[in-house]
Design a protein around this motif. Structure first.
Motif: not given
Length: 150
Positions: A17-27, A51-61
């Protein structure tokens, strides 16, 4: 990054069992904030990335999906133009967010082999991880990914 392994007597799938959280449509900036503290994996035109989240590109991949995990949650982003449809699986119910209890199938995964050219070059760190696939069962299946060091 991840292919499925056929379940065997030594590596059967299991249900939890897990808990699903729908964050929806995000920028992308909103999604990057939500990803803080996670490890992220995605494939784009330059190959597979880890990569760690801190190293994600500035623009969406330029990718279709991004998977992320930390010790308490797994996130799945499906890119749709300039937005990401985002959901998270939590091992325990998050106190501040609405959630739904769901049943998931957990299976072992494995990175594509170094010589497999499905997505271009794989970062060496990909081969130091033991991945798991967490699949929502039911009418709207979706796969989340998490990995631990070997």
């Amino acid at each position: 990054m991840i292919g499925t392994r056929t379940a065997s007597p030594r590596q059967p799938s299991r249900f939890a069992a897990a808990h699903l959280v729908r964050h929806g449509r995000l920028t992308w900036p909103e999604a990057r904030t939500l990803l803080a503290g996670t490890t992220c994996a995605w494939a784009d035109l330059d190959g597979m990335h880890l990569a760690p989240a801190d190293d994600l590109p500035e623009e969406a991949p330029c990718a279709t999906h991004l998977w992320a995990w930390d010790p308490l949650r797994c996130l799945r982003l499906r890119f749709d133009a300039r937005h990401a449809l985002t959901a998270a699986l939590h091992s325990t119910a998050p106190s501040a967010l609405p959630s739904n209890s769901v049943r998931i199938r957990i299976s072992r995964g494995m990175p594509w082999a170094p010589e497999d050219a499905r997505v271009g070059p794989l970062e060496p760190d990909v081969h130091t991880l033991d991945p798991e696939l967490l699949e929502l069962t039911g009418a709207t299946p979706a796969v989340f990914v998490r990995a631990r060091p070997l």
